[in-house]
Design a protein around this motif. Structure first.
Motif, PDB file in Angstrom:
ATOM      1  N   THR A 107       0.836  -1.205   0.000  1.00  0.00           N
ATOM      2  CA  THR A 107       0.000   0.000   0.000  1.00  0.00           C
ATOM      3  C   THR A 107       0.867   1.249   0.000  1.00  0.00           C
ATOM      4  O   THR A 107       0.738   2.113  -0.862  1.00  0.00           O
ATOM      5  CB  THR A 107      -0.946  -0.002   1.223  1.00  0.00           C
ATOM      6  OG1 THR A 107      -1.783  -1.148   1.142  1.00  0.00           O
ATOM      7  CG2 THR A 107      -1.800   1.253   1.259  1.00  0.00           C
ATOM      8  N   ASP A 109      -8.533   2.913  -3.576  1.00  0.00           N
ATOM      9  CA  ASP A 109      -9.591   2.805  -4.600  1.00  0.00           C
ATOM     10  C   ASP A 109     -10.570   1.686  -4.233  1.00  0.00           C
ATOM     11  O   ASP A 109     -11.778   1.795  -4.465  1.00  0.00           O
ATOM     12  CB  ASP A 109      -9.017   2.622  -6.007  1.00  0.00           C
ATOM     13  CG  ASP A 109      -7.924   1.557  -6.107  1.00  0.00           C
ATOM     14  OD1 ASP A 109      -7.542   0.974  -5.070  1.00  0.00           O
ATOM     15  OD2 ASP A 109      -7.441   1.321  -7.231  1.00  0.00           O
ATOM     16  N   GLY A 110     -10.047   0.616  -3.592  1.00  0.00           N
ATOM     17  CA  GLY A 110     -10.957  -0.434  -3.124  1.00  0.00           C
ATOM     18  C   GLY A 110     -11.860   0.108  -2.027  1.00  0.00           C
ATOM     19  O   GLY A 110     -13.051  -0.220  -1.954  1.00  0.00           O
ATOM     20  N   GLU A 111     -11.310   0.942  -1.187  1.00  0.00           N
ATOM     21  CA  GLU A 111     -12.069   1.529  -0.075  1.00  0.00           C
ATOM     22  C   GLU A 111     -13.288   2.317  -0.576  1.00  0.00           C
ATOM     23  O   GLU A 111     -14.287   2.437   0.128  1.00  0.00           O
ATOM     24  CB  GLU A 111     -11.143   2.454   0.727  1.00  0.00           C
ATOM     25  CG  GLU A 111     -11.822   3.123   1.907  1.00  0.00           C
ATOM     26  CD  GLU A 111     -10.861   3.916   2.792  1.00  0.00           C
ATOM     27  OE1 GLU A 111      -9.730   4.191   2.336  1.00  0.00           O
ATOM     28  OE2 GLU A 111     -11.249   4.246   3.921  1.00  0.00           O
ATOM     29  N   LYS A 130       0.284  -0.911  -7.383  1.00  0.00           N
ATOM     30  CA  LYS A 130       0.342  -1.512  -6.041  1.00  0.00           C
ATOM     31  C   LYS A 130       1.666  -2.263  -5.913  1.00  0.00           C
ATOM     32  O   LYS A 130       2.084  -2.988  -6.812  1.00  0.00           O
ATOM     33  CB  LYS A 130      -0.856  -2.440  -5.818  1.00  0.00           C
ATOM     34  CG  LYS A 130      -1.001  -2.869  -4.372  1.00  0.00           C
ATOM     35  CD  LYS A 130      -2.439  -2.933  -3.928  1.00  0.00           C
ATOM     36  CE  LYS A 130      -2.533  -3.382  -2.484  1.00  0.00           C
ATOM     37  NZ  LYS A 130      -3.854  -3.191  -1.904  1.00  0.00           N
TER      38      LYS A 130
HETATM   39  C1  LIG Z   1     -14.349  -2.049   6.831  1.00  0.00           C
HETATM   40  C2  LIG Z   1     -13.165  -2.855   6.404  1.00  0.00           C
HETATM   41  N1  LIG Z   1     -13.356  -3.993   5.700  1.00  0.00           N
HETATM   42  C3  LIG Z   1     -12.294  -4.749   5.326  1.00  0.00           C
HETATM   43  C4  LIG Z   1     -11.023  -4.380   5.653  1.00  0.00           C
HETATM   44  C5  LIG Z   1      -9.863  -5.298   5.292  1.00  0.00           C
HETATM   45  N2  LIG Z   1      -8.984  -4.691   4.262  1.00  0.00           N
HETATM   46  C6  LIG Z   1      -7.897  -4.070   4.603  1.00  0.00           C
HETATM   47  S1  LIG Z   1      -7.085  -3.417   3.306  1.00  0.00           S
HETATM   48  C7  LIG Z   1      -8.189  -4.019   2.225  1.00  0.00           C
HETATM   49  C8  LIG Z   1      -7.995  -3.738   0.773  1.00  0.00           C
HETATM   50  C9  LIG Z   1      -7.715  -2.287   0.550  1.00  0.00           C
HETATM   51  O1  LIG Z   1      -7.708  -1.949  -0.776  1.00  0.00           O
HETATM   52  P1  LIG Z   1      -7.604  -0.461  -1.210  1.00  0.00           P
HETATM   53  O2  LIG Z   1      -8.637   0.350  -0.533  1.00  0.00           O
HETATM   54  O3  LIG Z   1      -7.622  -0.416  -2.675  1.00  0.00           O
HETATM   55  O4  LIG Z   1      -6.221   0.023  -0.599  1.00  0.00           O
HETATM   56  P2  LIG Z   1      -4.746  -0.221  -1.160  1.00  0.00           P
HETATM   57  O5  LIG Z   1      -4.075  -1.058  -0.146  1.00  0.00           O
HETATM   58  O6  LIG Z   1      -4.876  -0.885  -2.474  1.00  0.00           O
HETATM   59  O7  LIG Z   1      -4.142   1.123  -1.286  1.00  0.00           O
HETATM   60  C10 LIG Z   1      -9.187  -4.704   2.897  1.00  0.00           C
HETATM   61  C11 LIG Z   1     -10.320  -5.383   2.275  1.00  0.00           C
HETATM   62  C12 LIG Z   1     -10.875  -3.188   6.396  1.00  0.00           C
HETATM   63  N3  LIG Z   1      -9.676  -2.753   6.771  1.00  0.00           N
HETATM   64  N4  LIG Z   1     -11.937  -2.433   6.717  1.00  0.00           N
END
Ligand SMILES: Cc1ncc(C[n+]2csc(CCOP(=O)(O)OP(=O)(O)O)c2C)c(N)n1
Ligand SMILES: [Mg+2]
Length: 1010
Positions: A232, A353-355, A515
Motif C-alpha cells: 500500500t 480505490d478499493g475503499e 500496487k
Molecule cells: C471495513 C473494512 N473492511 C475490510 C477491511 C480489510 N482490508 C484491509 S485493506 C483491504 C484492501 C484495501 O484496498 P484499497 O482500498 O484499494 O487500498 P490499497 O491497499 O490498495 O491502497 C481490505 C479489504 C478493512 N480494513 N476495513
C-alpha cells in the motif's frame, strides 16, 4: 410610552404552562432577551422579547397557562417606528438585493484576453465507424480548435454549452457523459512546477520506502504472526512525500494546522519518515505492531495507542472519507460561528480505490459539494487493486470515480499519466493513443505492470498500428519507464497546487499508481500484493537497486535500516521542509482551555419534585439544555446534533433560540416564520441538523468531540438520536470515537423496548446499553428520574470538559411521561456509581426481597413492591440502578484485584457494599435484555434472578408490551413470589394464586420465540 409583550404564535398549542419567569420588575429589557419559558406536553421553549424598555409590570407567573395573544408583561419604552418590516423579511430582501448586484457583475462578461502564446496543438479526432459524414465532423472539430486556440477554453466551453442548450430545446437527446478522456485533467502547459530539489526528494523517498519495507519484513522475521503491509505505502509514497515536503502545514503557535487522514495500511510509511525526522528510533521501528509493551508502534493509525502521534483512526475502511468530510464541515462551522479564525486550513483524506466501494466512502460526498467545502481534498490512490484482486478488472475505477464525484459537484483532478507520457500524448495526432487509453480496462493495466516493456509494447501499443508505430523508436526499457501519474512528483505537485487553490468546491485527486511499486516479481501489481509482508534476499536486493538505497549486500541481508547522517543534505533538507511548514505531521497535541462546570444551582429545578406534572426524561433533558444555554461558559460550546428528530424530542425551540447552522444562511422565509419555534437557519447557527443521516451525525459528533485537539477548542457535542439507531446503526463510528478520544454526550432518546410504545421491531431498543458497554471509554447510564439525569450530566461535564478525561457518555432517555420525585438526600454518589437505595418497605419484617430496577422499569418495580407489601406482606428494598455497566466494571476490577492479591485485604465491590448486608434474594430488571442486568450476577453473593425484554419488539401499548415481555408490575410481583418460594421462604401457593389473579399464561413461549 407603555408597550406590552404578548405571547407569540406557539404553533399548535393552546393553554401552555409558564414554567419559568426569567425577568423581574424594573429590569431593563432588550430585544431577544428570554422572558419566560413555556412548556407544552412535549417541549419547552423560551419566549424572547420583541420590545425594549424598563419592565413596569409582569402579568404572568410560574404555573399560569397562556395562549397566543395573552399579555406577558409591560414596559415603559420607545417603539421603533422604522421597523415596519419583520427583521427576517428585511434580511432576506437585503440578501436578494446583494445577489442581484452580484449577478449584474457577472453579466458584464469580459471578453477573454487574446491568447498570444498559446501552444498551437491540432485537436484531432479518431474517425468513428458510426460517423456518416467524417468531413463535416472534421469541419466542426476544426472550428472548435480555432476557438480554443484564439479565444481560449472558457469561450469554447461557453459555445458548447450554448449548443447543448439549443439542441435540448430542439428536442435532441444529448448523450450523457460523466467522464472526460482517460488522460490527466491538468495539461502539461498548465502544471505548476515544484520548487523542490527533485534529486534530494527522490533519495529521501527511496529511503522512506526502504525503511518502511524493512520495518515490516523485520517484524515478520522475528514474529511471523505480526503481519503488516508493504504494497500500500509502496504505491502511495510519492503522494505522501509531495504533501509532506510542500503542502501540509503543521499546527504551530500561529496556525491551526492542516488535518491529514492517512490511509490505514500506509502507516509504515509514516513511521519510516518519522524515523528520518528523528522522531522515532530504530528500537521503536523494531517494535512495529508490538503494542502491548510501551513504545511499540501501532499497526494502524490509532490515537488511543499513540496519543501524541496519530490524530485519526482510518483503518476501518469507509470511516476516513466520511469523518474527513464532516471534519471539514465542522471546521467551517467553527469559523462561521466565530469560534476559530479562518486560516485557510485544509483537511486531506487519503483513500484506497478499493475503499471507495464502501457505501460510507461515497455516502456524504453530496454534502461536501452542497456545503462548498473547499477546505477538503480527497486523494484516491488508484493502484487498481484491493485485497483479493483488481478493483474494477473489467472497467475503470478512475473513470467511474470521476463521474461520481463530478456528478456530485466536486472539482475532479485526474493524475493518470506521468511526465514520460507527455511527448507521446503531444504526438498523438490521430488520437489513437487516447482512444487506446480509453478502451483499455483496469485488468489489462494491472497485468501490464506485472510484466515488462515488451509485453506492454505488444499488448498495449500493439493494438493499433498508429500507436505501435509511436513507440517504434523506444526500447522496451523506455516503454517500461513510462510512468503513472501518482508516481510522478511533478504531476502530483501540480495537482496538489491546483487543489489547494480551488475555491467553492471540494477537490478529489484521483491518482493512478501501481500496487507494490518497486517490489518487482515478489509483489508488484500482482493479485497477492496486498498481503505481502515478507521479502526474501533477492527481493530485497532488487528493492535496494530499484531505489538506489546505499546499502551493501551484507546490510541488505541483515535488513538494516538506513538513516543518513544528521548533517547530510538529505536530513537537513527534510527537516528544513518541515520546519518551513510549521513542524512535524502527524502529531497530536492539545492546547484547549477546559470549560468550567456550571454551578449546581443551574440544575436546581431538576432536584425538586415535579408534583402533579408529568414529563419524560427526554423532556427533562431538553429543559436542562435550555438552562445550560444560559450558562456563560457552556452556552457557546454546546453543539446540539440531531438527525431530523428535533420535533420528536421536543427540541424545536432550539431552532429560534440558537439557530440551525447553514453555511449560506437562510435564503427563504420559512413557512412558519410567524411562529415562536420557526425553522430558522443561520450562518452562525448552533444546531447541526443533519437530516436522516446517523452516520453523518455521528461523524459531526466525533469532529466536535475531538475539537479540543484538532482545533484547540473544547466543545460539548450532544447528539440525540433514536436509541435503536445509535450504536446498532453506527457502532463502528462509536468505536472510532473511543479510539479518537472524543468527549461528549450521546443521548439514546425514545429508549427502551417497552417504553417506546406504538412503534415496532426496528424502533424498540433493548440492547444499546450492551453495545455501549463494549467500548472501554464509554460511560453509560439508564436514568429514571430527572434528578438522576442532572447529576449524571453535570458529572459528565466535569469529567470530560473540565477535567479533560478522555471518556464519553451514553445516556438513554425515554418518552414516557410521569411525575418525578424530589431528589433523596445523599444519593449522588450512588447515582454515579450505578445504584442507590430509593425505597425501603419494611413494615412486616417477615420476608424480604431486593428489587433492582433500571430506567423505565424502576417504576414498575416500585409499584410491584407496594403490591408485595400490601397484598402479600413481603418487604422489599428498591434500588434504582442507573448503570449495570458501571456496576459490572467495578465488579470486574475488584475481583481481579482480589485474585491477584491473595495476601492483601480483600476489596469490596460497590455492589457488595450496597447489597452485602441486605436480606433476601435479588430480582433485577430493566427495559433491556436480561443480559443487561445479568452483568452483575457474578459479583453478588446472593441468589440472583433477572427479568428483561429479550426478543423482537413490536408495536402495542406500553401496558401490553410490558406484559408481553414480563416486566410489568404484575409479572414482577409473580416472579418475586416465585423466587421467594424457590428460595423456600414462602409457600408456592402464593405464586399459583398470583398466576391466576394476574391471568399469566404459563404455556406462553419465551418472548424470544414469538
Ligand atoms: C471495513 C473494512 N473492511 C475490510 C477491511 C480489510 N482490508 C484491509 S485493506 C483491504 C484492501 C484495501 O484496498 P484499497 O482500498 O484499494 O487500498 P490499497 O491497499 O490498495 O491502497 C481490505 C479489504 C478493512 N480494513 N476495513
Ligand atoms: Mg487499491
Amino acid at each position: 410610552m407603555n408597550l406590552e409583550l404578548l405571547v407569540p404564535d406557539i404553533g399548535d398549542f393552546d393553554q401552555v404552562e409558564v414554567i419559568e419567569v426569567l425577568v423581574k420588575k424594573g429590569d431593563h429589557l432588550k430585544k431577544n432577551d428570554a422572558v419566560i419559558t413555556l412548556e407544552s406536553d412535549k417541549s419547552s421553549v423560551e419566549v424572547p422579547s420583541t420590545i425594549e424598555g424598563s419592565i413596569k409590570d409582569i402579568i404572568v407567573k410560574v404555573g399560569d397557562k397562556v395562549s397566543k395573544g395573552d399579555v406577558i408583561l409591560s414596559v415603559v419604552g420607545i417603539e421603533n417606528k422604522d421597523e415596519k418590516i419583520p427583521p427576517l423579511t428585511e434580511k432576506i430582501i437585503k440578501e436578494a438585493e446583494n445577489t442581484i448586484q452580484y449577478n449584474d457583475n457577472l453579466n458584464q462578461i469580459k471578453k477573454p484576453e487574446p491568447i498570444e502564446n498559446i501552444k498551437k496543438t491540432n485537436i484531432e479526432f479518431v474517425s468513428n465507424k458510426d460517423d456518416i459524414d467524417p468531413v463535416e465532423t472534421k469541419e466542426w472539430v476544426e472550428s472548435l480548435t480555432a476557438v480554443v486556440q484564439q479565444e481560449g477554453s472558457e469561450r469554447a466551453n461557453f459555445l458548447i454549452k450554448q449548443l447543448i442548450d439549443h439542441a435540448y430545446r430542439q428536442g435532441s437527446k444529448i448523450p450523457y457523459t460523466q467522464s472526460t478522456p482517460y488522460i490527466n485533467t491538468i495539461p502539461p502547459e498548465e502544471e505548476t512546477k515544484s520548487p523542490g530539489d527533485q534529486n534530494i526528494e527522490r533519495r529521501l523517498r527511496s529511503l522512506i520506502r526502504w525503511n518502511a519495507a524493512a520495518m515490516v519484513v523485520r517484524a515478520n522475521k522475528k514474529f511471523p504472526e505480526l503481519g503488516g503491509h508493504i504494497g500500500t505505502f509502496a504505491s502511495a509514497a510519492t503522494l505522501y512525500d509531495v504533501g509532506m515536503n510542500h503542502f501540509w502545514r503543521a499546527k504551530s503557535d500561529n496556525f491551526g494546522g492542516d488535518l491529514i487522514y492517512f490511509q490505514g495500511h500506509s502507516a509504515p510509511g509514516m513511521y519510516a519518515r518519522a524515523f528520518l525526522e528523528g522522531r522515532l528510533n530504530e528500537k521503536q521501528l523494531d517494535s512495529f505492531r508490538q503494542e502491548v509493551n510501551k513504545g511499540g508502534l501501532s499497526s494502524y493509525p490509532h490515537p488511543w495507542l499513540m496519543p501524541n502521534f496519530w490524530q485519526f483512526p482510518t483503518v476501518s475502511m469507509g470511516l476516513g472519507p466520511m469523518l474527513a468530510i464532516y471534519q471539514a464541515r465542522f471546521m467551517k462551522y467553527l469559523i462561521n460561528r466565530g469560534l476559530i479564525k479562518d486560516e485557510g486550513r485544509k483537511v486531506w483524506a487519503f483513500l484506497g480505490d478499493g475503499e471507495m466501494d464502501e457505501p460510507e466512502s461515497l455516502g456524504a460526498i453530496g454534502l461536501a459539494a452542497r456545503e462548498k467545502l473547499d477546505n477538503l481534498i480527497f486523494v484516491v490512490n488508484c493502484n487498481l487493486q484491493r485485497l483479493d484482486g483488481p478493483v474494477r478488472g473489467n472497467g475503470k475505477i478512475i473513470q467511474e470515480l470521476e463521474g461520481i464525484f463530478r456528478g456530485a459537484g466536486w472539482n475532479v483532478i485526474k493524475v493518470i499519466w506521468g511526465s514520460y507520457w507527455d511527448s507521446l500524448l503531444a504526438n498523438d495526432k490521430s488520437g489513437h493513443l487516447v482512444k487506446l487509453m480509453n478502451e483499455t480496462v483496469d485488468g489489462e493495466y494491472q497485468a501490464f505492470k506485472a510484466r515488462d516493456g515488451l509485453y506492454v509494447r505488444e499488448k498495449f501499443f500493439g493494438k493499433f498500428p498508429e500507436t505501435f508505430q509511436m513507440v517504434s523508436a523506444m526500447s522496451d526499457k523506455d516503454i517500461w519507464r513510462l510512468n503513472r501519474g501518482g508516481h510522478d512528483p511533478h504531476k502530483v505537485y501540480a495537482a496538489y497546487d491546483k487543489a489547494v487553490k480551488n475555491i467553492g468546491s471540494p477537490t478529489v485527486i484521483i491518482a493512478k499508481t501501481i500496487k507494490g511499486y518497486g517490489m518487482g516479481k515478489s509483489g508488484e501489481s500482482v493479485n497477492t500484493t496486498h498481503q505481502q509482508k515478507k521479502l526474501d534476499v533477492d527481493d530485497l536486493m532488487y528493492y535496494r537497486d530499484r531505489f538506489d538505497v546505499p546499502l551493501s549486500d551484507q546490510q541488505v541481508k541483515n535488513i538494516e535500516y538506513f538513516k543518513p547522517d544528521e548533517n547530510s543534505p538529505e536530513i537537513k533538507y527534510l527537516k528544513q521542509r518541515r520546519y518551513d511548514l510549521g513542524g512535524f505531521i502527524p502529531e497530536r497535541t492539545t492546547f484547549s482551555k477546559p470549560i468550567k462546570t456550571p454551578e449546581k444551582n443551574i440544575f436546581d429545578t431538576m432536584t425538586k419534585s415535579t408534583g402533579e406534572k408529568e414529563m419524560s426524561t427526554t423532556m427533562a433533558l431538553v429543559r436542562m439544555l435550555t438552562s445550560l444555554l444560559r450558562d456563560k461558559h457552556v452556552a457557546k460550546k454546546l453543539v446540539p446534533i440531531i438527525p431530523d428528530e428535533a420535533r420528536t424530542f421536543g427540541m424545536e425551540g432550539f431552532f429560534q433560540k440558537i439557530g440551525i447552522y447553514a453555511h449560506e444562511g437562510q435564503k427563504y422565509e420559512p413557512e412558519d416564520a410567524a411562529q415562536l419555534s420557526s425553522y430558522r437557519e443561520e450562518k452562525s447557527g448552533q444546531v447541526l441538523e443533519e437530516g436522516i443521516n446517523e452516520a453523518g451525525a455521528m461523524s459531526s459528533w466525533i469532529a466536535a468531540g475531538t475539537s479540543y485537539t484538532n482545533h484547540d477548542i473544547e466543545m460539548i457535542p450532544i447528539y440525540l438520536f433514536y436509541s435503536m439507531f445509535g450504536f446498532q446503526r453506527t457502532g463502528d463510528f462509536a468505536w472510532a470515537a473511543g479510539d479518537s478520544q472524543a468527549r461528549g454526550f450521546l443521548i439514546g432518546a425514545t429508549a427502551g423496548r417497552t417504553t417506546l410504545a406504538g412503534e415496532g421491531l426496528q424502533h424498540q431498543d433493548g440492547h444499546s446499553h450492551l453495545l455501549a458497554s463494549t467500548i472501554p471509554n464509554c460511560i453509560s447510564y439508564d436514568p429514571t428520574f430527572h434528578y438522576e439525569l442532572a447529576v449524571i450530566f453535570r458529572e459528565g461535564l466535569k469529567r470530560m470538559h473540565e477535567n479533560n478525561e478522555n471518556i464519553f457518555y451514553y445516556i438513554t432517555t425515554m418518552n414516557e411521561n410521569y411525575s418525578h420525585p424530589e431528589m433523596p438526600k445523599g444519593c449522588e454518589d450512588g447515582i454515579l456509581k450505578g445504584m442507590y437505595r430509593i425505597k425501603d418497605f419494611s413494615k412486616h419484617k417477615k420476608n424480604k426481597i431486593q428489587l433492582l430496577g433500571s430506567g423505565a422499569i424502576l417504576r414498575e418495580m416500585i409499584s410491584a413492591a407496594e403490591i408485595l407489601q400490601n397484598d402479600y406482606e413481603i418487604d422489599s428494598e428498591i434500588w434504582s440502578v442507573t448503570s449495570f455497566n458501571e456496576l459490572r466494571r467495578d465488579g470486574l476490577e475488584v475481583e481481579r484485584y482480589n485474585l491477584l492479591n491473595p495476601d492483601k485485604e480483600k476489596k469490596i465491590t460497590y455492589l457488595e457494599k450496597c447489597l452485602g448486608k441486605t436480606e433476601g434474594p435479588i430480582l433485577a430488571a430493566s427495559d433491556y435484555m436480561r443480559m443487561n442486568s445479568d452483568q452483575i450476577r457474578p459479583y453478588v453473593s446472593k441468589s440472583f434472578y433477572s427479568l428483561g425484554t429479550d426478543g423482537f419488539g413490536r408495536s402495542d401499548t406500553r401496558k401490553n408490551l410490558r406484559k408481553f415481555f414480563e416486566v410489568d408490575k404484575e409479572h414482577i410481583v409473580t416472579y418475586g413470589l416465585s423466587i421467594l418460594a424457590n428460595e423456600q421462604l414462602i409457600a408456592s401457593k402464593y405464586v399459583k394464586d398470583a398466576i391466576k389473579k394476574y391471568k399469566i399464561d404459563q404455556a406462553k413461549p419465551m418472548p424470544t420465540k414469538l
